[in-house]
Design a protein around this motif. Structure first.
Motif, short mmCIF file in Angstrom:
data_model
loop_
_atom_site.label_atom_id
_atom_site.label_comp_id
_atom_site.label_asym_id
_atom_site.label_seq_id
_atom_site.Cartn_x
_atom_site.Cartn_y
_atom_site.Cartn_z
N THR B 172 0.83 -1.20 0.00
CA THR B 172 0.00 0.00 0.00
C THR B 172 0.86 1.26 0.00
OG1 THR B 172 -1.69 -1.20 1.21
CG2 THR B 172 -1.84 1.19 1.25
N TRP B 173 1.93 1.24 0.80
CA TRP B 173 2.83 2.40 0.82
C TRP B 173 3.46 2.64 -0.54
CZ3 TRP B 173 5.70 0.85 5.99
CH2 TRP B 173 4.85 1.11 7.07
N GLU B 174 3.90 1.54 -1.18
CA GLU B 174 4.51 1.69 -2.50
C GLU B 174 3.51 2.27 -3.50
OE1 GLU B 174 6.04 -2.22 -3.28
OE2 GLU B 174 7.54 -1.99 -1.68
N LEU B 175 2.27 1.78 -3.38
CA LEU B 175 1.23 2.27 -4.28
C LEU B 175 1.00 3.77 -4.07
CD1 LEU B 175 -0.98 1.13 -6.31
CD2 LEU B 175 -2.54 1.49 -4.42
N LEU B 176 0.92 4.19 -2.81
CA LEU B 176 0.68 5.61 -2.53
C LEU B 176 1.84 6.46 -3.03
CD1 LEU B 176 -1.02 5.42 0.99
CD2 LEU B 176 -2.08 6.11 -1.17
N GLU B 177 3.05 5.92 -2.94
CA GLU B 177 4.20 6.66 -3.46
C GLU B 177 4.13 6.80 -4.98
OE1 GLU B 177 7.47 5.69 0.04
OE2 GLU B 177 7.18 4.27 -1.58
N GLU B 178 3.65 5.74 -5.63
CA GLU B 178 3.50 5.80 -7.09
C GLU B 178 2.40 6.80 -7.48
OE1 GLU B 178 3.01 1.98 -8.98
OE2 GLU B 178 2.26 2.94 -10.81
N VAL B 179 1.33 6.78 -6.69
CA VAL B 179 0.23 7.71 -6.93
C VAL B 179 0.74 9.16 -6.85
CG1 VAL B 179 -1.86 8.59 -5.81
CG2 VAL B 179 -1.61 6.14 -6.21
N ARG B 180 1.54 9.43 -5.83
CA ARG B 180 2.12 10.77 -5.70
C ARG B 180 3.02 11.10 -6.88
NH1 ARG B 180 6.12 11.50 -0.84
NH2 ARG B 180 6.92 9.63 -1.87
N ALA B 181 3.85 10.12 -7.28
CA ALA B 181 4.76 10.36 -8.40
C ALA B 181 3.99 10.72 -9.67
CB ALA B 181 5.63 9.14 -8.63
N ASP B 182 2.77 10.19 -9.79
CA ASP B 182 1.96 10.47 -10.97
C ASP B 182 1.18 11.78 -10.84
OD1 ASP B 182 2.90 8.19 -12.08
OD2 ASP B 182 1.08 7.00 -11.81
N GLY B 183 1.38 12.49 -9.73
CA GLY B 183 0.81 13.83 -9.63
C GLY B 183 -0.45 13.95 -8.78
N VAL B 184 -0.79 12.89 -8.05
CA VAL B 184 -1.97 12.95 -7.20
C VAL B 184 -1.55 13.42 -5.80
CG1 VAL B 184 -3.89 11.63 -6.22
CG2 VAL B 184 -2.97 11.02 -8.47
N THR B 185 -2.34 14.31 -5.23
CA THR B 185 -2.08 14.73 -3.85
C THR B 185 -2.73 13.74 -2.90
OG1 THR B 185 -2.25 17.00 -4.62
CG2 THR B 185 -2.31 16.67 -2.24
N VAL B 186 -1.99 13.35 -1.86
CA VAL B 186 -2.52 12.37 -0.91
C VAL B 186 -2.56 13.00 0.48
CG1 VAL B 186 -2.20 10.09 0.13
CG2 VAL B 186 -1.52 10.48 -2.25
N VAL B 187 -3.73 12.93 1.12
CA VAL B 187 -3.83 13.33 2.52
C VAL B 187 -4.22 12.09 3.30
CG1 VAL B 187 -5.01 14.79 4.20
CG2 VAL B 187 -4.59 15.64 1.90
N LEU B 188 -3.41 11.70 4.26
CA LEU B 188 -3.74 10.50 5.01
C LEU B 188 -3.72 10.79 6.50
CD1 LEU B 188 -1.10 8.69 6.36
CD2 LEU B 188 -0.51 8.70 3.96
#
Lengths: 259, 312
Positions: B172-188
């Motif tokens: 899940t952490w790796e996925l969230l890092e990839e999501v960020r790399a693709d330009g999505v903002t993440v608030v957790l």
């Protein structure tokens, strides 16, 4: 473009509403208890009523039992789905956070409501088809004196009845906890089935009939019987149903909590 | 093109339930394209803050802007642009995992491919399982998939890895890092220090409805004055060892005996402290086998700021 590169946007409203309706109808038909309520109980009531009508000794004013009972069972089926199933399903949607999650999706609340109505109509139509076939197999002969009037009367009664019971079902689901909704929705269904003038004509209840005739169940049953037994549009019953629909909608709008 | 406004701006938010104040003048900002962790113990006001950003709750005081929009007034414009993962639930009990994901995809104009998403989140094997029979971790992963499926600009994920096994957490952490790399903002939100330290570009520590510290993980762990020293000796400590060590080290120090041969010492991170500890060992005739000046972590930061442990 990478996998998650943002490309946000909601689907069009009609697509969302249809998707929601399909989903809800599928879930309703998948649920064993709801199918029991929607199809099995009405079929049993119809069989049992036709087989045992002579012994109960209810005055059917010279009509054959199957001709009186079939319109009533169609009304019962509408009541079970529009009221009991909608209340229970919505109560648990609140409990499980489904409505909450959908509240953060592009589907607006009126879209959710519209989807619910379409799913409900879908199931009701399915029920009516099954029950009409069973009724005909048992020898049901709706009056053919004035087919157009019969159809208009029945469709109006079904539509207003669906609206009235769905509004009341949503009201219950919107204020009570899911378990309480489950209990109350089933209890009300059983009480109305037995004493609410839905399967049997209001006139069969003797002294209680003037009171019973104001219930939405009796109005729906009487409206169906007037249309399919006497080929007439029962204005009073339709007005009673419209009033219940209005009251239910108002109550729901005032009190419904999405969470 | 640099984004003109922050992804999230919360200014002076106050939320109370009855006479219980859940959020008490909270302010924070989230930069676009970042992973921002809102860290704090249970009941700190994390979920209430998030739910106000998601448009579920009306701010009682203060303002909230998400992607420059008012979550209440501009609800219809905002919702398609954000993804939300609830802390729990959100699905019909009888719906199949894949059916639910496909349904949520169908509410969006350009959803992600749900085959790919199921694979990435390890949901391929339980696609036909009804929601109520999914494990807690599977339900969490489905929730995350639902938050991402509409290709949002911004996702709010509430305790994303609660109930997951270590393997699933890392995925899940790796996925969230990839999501960020693709330009999505993440608030957790999280109450796991390791999660915030590993993932977040910026951390807001909140406690009792207020932000008590903000910064990068490095800033937050560097700034402090104290550290944890781990002491392991070659034979059992004498009676009253923690008390006598504390007397030697002075009032700024906390000493906790873990077992008969090890202690944790929480105090000023300097060579004086280390010197005092080794002299105390000599005087009490025990030989230090381990004397580690531990890396200060967010756990220590939280303890220092609030005087309480973070763990629920």
């Amino acid at each position: 473009m990478s996998t998650f590169t943002p490309a946000p946007g909601g689907a069009t409203l009609p697509r969302m509403v249809l998707a929601q309706a399909r989903m809800e109808a599928r879930l309703m038909l998948r649920n064993g208890e709801q199918l029991l309520l929607a199809i099995v109980i009405p079929v049993i009531v119809l069989f049992g009523g036709v087989a045992g009508a002579d012994r109960i000794g209810i005055d059917l004013q010279g009509h054959r039992p199957v001709d009186i009972l079939t319109p009533g069972v169609l009304a019962l089926a509408v009541m079970s789905t529009a009221f009991t199933s909608v209340a229970i399903a919505t109560g648990f949607e609140r409990r499980y956070g489904v409505i909450k999650l959908l509240g953060s999706s592009p589907l607006p609340r009126h879209g959710l409501l519209l989807g619910k109505v379409l799913a409900l109509l879908n199931v009701v139509v399915l029920q009516l088809v099954v029950l009409v076939v069973v009724g005909l197999a048992l020898g049901w002969e709706p009056t053919l004196d004035h087919p157009l009037r019969s159809i208009v009367g029945a469709v109006l009664a079904l539509a207003l009845g669906t609206a009235a019971f769905a509004a009341l079902g949503l009201f219950v689901a919107g204020v009570l906890r899911a378990e309480a909704t489950l209990a109350l929705a089933n209890l009300v269904y059983l009480l109305l089935m037995a004493g609410g003038g839905v399967v049997l004509p209001t006139s069969a209840y003797g002294a209680a009939s003037p009171v019973i005739s104001w219930l939405p169940s009796a109005a729906l049953g009487d409206g169906m019987r007037e249309a399919l037994v006497h080929a007439s549009i029962d204005g009073r019953s339709l007005l009673v149903l419209a009033a219940w629909a209005a009251v239910g909608t108002l109550l729901t709008a005032r009190t419904f909590r999405w969470e | 093109m640099p984004a003109p406004t922050p992804a999230v701006e919360v200014d002076g938010l106050v939320m109370a339930y009855g006479d219980k104040v859940a959020v008490d003048g909270l302010s924070l900002e989230v930069a676009r394209g970042s992973i921002t962790a809102v860290l704090g113990p249970n009941g700190a006001g994390k979920t209430t803050t998030l739910e106000t950003c998601e448009g579920y709750r009306v701010p009682q005081k203060g303002t909230v802007r998400v992607l420059g929009l008012d979550p209440q007034r501009d609800r219809a414009a905002l919702l398609p642009r954000i993804g939300v993962m609830l802390q729990s639930g959100g699905a019909w009990s009888g719906v199949r995992a894949r059916e639910m994901l496909d349904h949520m995809a169908s509410l969006h104009a350009r959803p992600l491919d749900t085959d790919m998403l199921s694979d990435r989140l390890g949901l391929a094997d339980c696609g036909r399982t009804p929601y109520r029979r999914l494990s807690g971790g599977q339900q969490q992963r489905l929730g995350l998939a639902i938050a991402l499926v509409g290709r949002p600009e911004l996702v709010f994920v509430d305790e994303p890895t609660a109930g997951m096994d270590p393997q699933a957490r890392r995925t899940t952490w790796e996925l969230l890092e990839e999501v960020r790399a693709d330009g999505v903002t993440v608030v957790l939100t999280t109450h796991h220090m390791d999660e915030a330290e590993r993932l977040a570009d910026r951390i807001h520590i909140i406690d009792r409805g207020r932000v008590i510290a903000s910064g990068t993980p490095g800033e937050l762990t560097r700034e402090g004055r104290s550290a944890t020293i781990r002491l392991v000796v070659n034979r059992p400590f004498p009676d009253g060892a923690p008390e006598s060590l504390r007397v030697d080290l002075g009032p700024d120090t906390e000493v906790r005996q873990l077992d008969e041969v090890s202690m944790l010492i929480h105090g000023p991170a300097d060579s004086t402290t280390l010197g005092l500890v080794s002299r105390w060992c000599e005087q009490h005739d025990v030989l230090p086998e381990t004397l580690n000046l531990g890396q200060r972590n967010l756990e220590d930061v939280f303890l220092e700021l609030t005087g309480r442990e973070l763990a629920p």
